[in-house]
Design an enzyme around this catalytic site. Structure first.
Site, PDB file in Angstrom:
ATOM      1  N   THR A 135      -0.817  -5.053   6.487  1.00 41.19           N
ATOM      2  CA  THR A 135      -2.100  -4.606   6.386  1.00 41.19           C
ATOM      3  C   THR A 135      -2.941  -4.905   4.999  1.00 41.19           C
ATOM      4  O   THR A 135      -2.074  -5.229   3.720  1.00 41.19           O
ATOM      5  CB  THR A 135      -2.179  -3.114   6.568  1.00 41.19           C
ATOM      6  OG1 THR A 135      -3.303  -2.719   6.232  1.00 41.19           O
ATOM      7  CG2 THR A 135      -0.825  -2.295   5.450  1.00 41.19           C
ATOM      8  N   ASP A 136      -4.138  -5.043   4.906  1.00 47.16           N
ATOM      9  CA  ASP A 136      -4.737  -5.293   3.722  1.00 47.16           C
ATOM     10  C   ASP A 136      -4.822  -4.110   2.706  1.00 47.16           C
ATOM     11  O   ASP A 136      -5.111  -4.079   1.468  1.00 47.16           O
ATOM     12  CB  ASP A 136      -6.215  -5.553   4.071  1.00 47.16           C
ATOM     13  CG  ASP A 136      -7.145  -4.445   4.732  1.00 47.16           C
ATOM     14  OD1 ASP A 136      -6.422  -3.452   5.153  1.00 47.16           O
ATOM     15  OD2 ASP A 136      -8.344  -4.510   4.820  1.00 47.16           O
ATOM     16  N   GLU A 137      -4.279  -2.972   3.333  1.00 47.47           N
ATOM     17  CA  GLU A 137      -4.168  -1.719   2.265  1.00 47.47           C
ATOM     18  C   GLU A 137      -2.991  -1.705   1.208  1.00 47.47           C
ATOM     19  O   GLU A 137      -3.106  -1.108   0.336  1.00 47.47           O
ATOM     20  CB  GLU A 137      -3.773  -0.340   3.200  1.00 47.47           C
ATOM     21  CG  GLU A 137      -4.992  -0.411   4.386  1.00 47.47           C
ATOM     22  CD  GLU A 137      -5.031   0.997   4.872  1.00 47.47           C
ATOM     23  OE1 GLU A 137      -4.300   2.206   4.477  1.00 47.47           O
ATOM     24  OE2 GLU A 137      -5.677   1.404   5.982  1.00 47.47           O
ATOM     25  N   TYR A 160       1.261   5.729   3.634  1.00 46.23           N
ATOM     26  CA  TYR A 160       1.439   4.587   4.667  1.00 46.23           C
ATOM     27  C   TYR A 160       1.376   3.132   3.821  1.00 46.23           C
ATOM     28  O   TYR A 160       2.093   2.282   3.968  1.00 46.23           O
ATOM     29  CB  TYR A 160       0.186   4.654   5.522  1.00 46.23           C
ATOM     30  CG  TYR A 160       0.034   3.317   6.424  1.00 46.23           C
ATOM     31  CD1 TYR A 160       0.602   2.897   7.279  1.00 46.23           C
ATOM     32  CD2 TYR A 160      -1.267   2.508   5.955  1.00 46.23           C
ATOM     33  CE1 TYR A 160       0.530   1.744   7.952  1.00 46.23           C
ATOM     34  CE2 TYR A 160      -1.546   1.529   6.707  1.00 46.23           C
ATOM     35  CZ  TYR A 160      -0.635   0.965   7.692  1.00 46.23           C
ATOM     36  OH  TYR A 160      -0.957  -0.125   8.413  1.00 46.23           O
ATOM     37  N   LYS A 164       4.315   0.119   3.723  1.00 44.65           N
ATOM     38  CA  LYS A 164       4.227  -1.247   4.528  1.00 44.65           C
ATOM     39  C   LYS A 164       4.301  -2.090   3.405  1.00 44.65           C
ATOM     40  O   LYS A 164       4.959  -3.345   3.452  1.00 44.65           O
ATOM     41  CB  LYS A 164       2.698  -1.523   4.828  1.00 44.65           C
ATOM     42  CG  LYS A 164       2.314  -0.583   6.280  1.00 44.65           C
ATOM     43  CD  LYS A 164       3.068  -1.153   7.146  1.00 44.65           C
ATOM     44  CE  LYS A 164       2.841  -2.563   8.015  1.00 44.65           C
ATOM     45  NZ  LYS A 164       3.416  -2.736   9.132  1.00 44.65           N
TER      46      LYS A 164
END
Ligand code: NAD
Ligand code: DAU
Length: 354
Positions: A135-137, A160, A164
């Site tokens: 993810t970009d997060e 989260y 990741k």
């Protein structure tokens, strides 16, 4: 030259993005066995795959990526040549209430799969690929300007995204230390059919349809970069077969929206689709307590995948949103089934008791 595989293991294939990936691979590669390993948590739903469930190259296994015996059996029995790893706990709000579950599934589960791949594949093999869907997060939060590139340092800020990011680090560590052939992609916010209605767009569609308040966190100033899920699945297919081993690819829509602007657009669209007087859905907008540690802005620079692999989004956002709303309105049973039972308890805790 493009890689080909005889057997691909997709993890989390009964979830939102995973089901689109499974469908695409099953339909595009009939000579390749596509094995879908999914625990069927609250987010996994075999109803997402009824159209391909009887295809001869599709196999479903109900199992947990934290069950080492189950993973080893699959690798042995099916001679897995590639892994597309999507299985995860994926909702930021749930990670805030239960970080440990995210570490167990997203970090330890990924390590279990890496170990099985390492055990079964030759080092530096060009016949195999462990492909981590991220993810970009992991890059953290942007201010008003700038884009995340593949060189942006990791700076995760929610449980989260921390889980990741940690999983991505393990994937790269296995490449560096054991020469495991890997690829990683980091994608922005997806939307489209089969998304669980805890996420902003399907939740808003569901609530507008039922004339319930549409919860907008804080002042709705946060910005996300939205991509139609089938465009993400197309990018995954391309990276799986043509991506450079050891590489990272950012995937995004060049499509930034402030949450409140997106919700207003959706309200206008829903008024038209439901034949309601203009402005009636907007009255449902309810500003609620902000998410703890809410990242302000994500925006992806996806020029690398465009330049190296020729990928770009196929749909304008307005077209994609229109298709998405039509799908949710036409699939009332899917939405009603998924929002009965446990979803009601989650909704009460998240929105009504805070
Ligand atoms: P989702 O929550 O809809 O689906 C997750 C799937 O994983 C479910 O089918 C669930 O049953 C399965 N799963 C969970 N724990 C498991 C376990 N222990 N063993 C086996 N299966 C398990 O998630 P999604 O939104 O489709 O996201 C899929 C992947 O893509 C995730 O890794 C997520 O981090 C990543 N991602 C999502 C987005 C997005 O916008 N949704 C964007 C970028 C990256
Ligand atoms: O950026 C990619 C990520 O996008 C993925 O890695 C995650 O798996 C996925 O869940 C998604 O994370 P977000 O937190 O950005 O998505 P969500 O739909 O939960 O929220 C989108 C924005 O809307 C965010 O700024 C929070 C806000 N929001 C969300 C909900 C659920 C609201 O204002 N109200 C809500 O009720």
């Amino acid at each position: 030259m493009a890689r080909t595989f005889n057997t691909i293991l997709v993890t989390g294939g009964a979830g939102f993005i995973g089901s689109h990936v499974v469908r695409r691979l099953v339909n595009n590669y009939p000579a390749c066995k596509i094995l879908n390993l999914d625990k069927l948590t609250y987010a996994g739903n075999l109803e997402n795959l009824t159209d391909i469930q009887n295809k001869p190259n599709y196999i479903f296994v109900k199992g947990d990526i934290n069950d080492i015996n189950c993973i080893e059996d699959i690798f042995e029995k099916y001679t897995i040549e590639a892994v597309v790893h999507l299985a995860a706990e994926s909702h930021v709000d749930r990670s805030i209430s239960n970080p440990t579950e995210f570490a167990v599934t997203n970090v330890v589960g990924t390590i279990n799969l890496l170990n099985a791949a390492k055990k079964n594949w030759a080092a530096a093999s060009d016949k195999n690929l462990f492909y981590q869907i991220s993810t970009d997060e992991v890059y953290g939060s942007l201010g008003a300007t700038g884009l995340f590139t593949e060189e942006t340092c990791y700076s995760p800020r929610s449980p989260y995204s921390a889980s990741k990011a940690s999983a991505d680090h393990f994937v790269r560590a296995y490449h560096h230390t054991y020469l495991l052939p890997v690829a990683i992609s980091n994608c922005s916010n997806n939307y489209g059919s089969f998304q669980f209605p805890e996420k902003l767009i399907p939740l808003a569609i569901h609530n507008i349809k039922n004339s319930k308040p549409v919860p907008v966190y804080g002042k709705g100033e946060n910005i996300r970069d939205w991509l139609f899920v089938e465009d993400h699945a197309a990018a995954i297919d391309l990276i799986l077969h043509n991506g450079l081993v050891g590489s990272t690819y950012n995937i995004g829509g060049f499509n930034e929206w402030k949450n409140i602007d997106l919700i207003r657009l959706l309200c206008k669209l829903m008024d038209k689709k439901l034949n309601r007087p203009a402005g009636s859905s907007e009255k449902l907008i309810a500003f609620v307590k902000d998410r703890a540690g809410h990242d302000l802005r994500y925006a992806i620079d996806s020029s690398k995948i465009k330049k190296e692999l020729g990928w770009e989004p196929s749909l304008q956002f307005e077209q994609g949103l229109d298709k998405t709303v039509d799908w949710y309105l036409a699939n009332e049973k899917w939405l009603n089934d998924i929002t009965s039972g446990d979803y009601q308890n989650y909704y009460k805790k998240q929105y009504l008791e805070r």
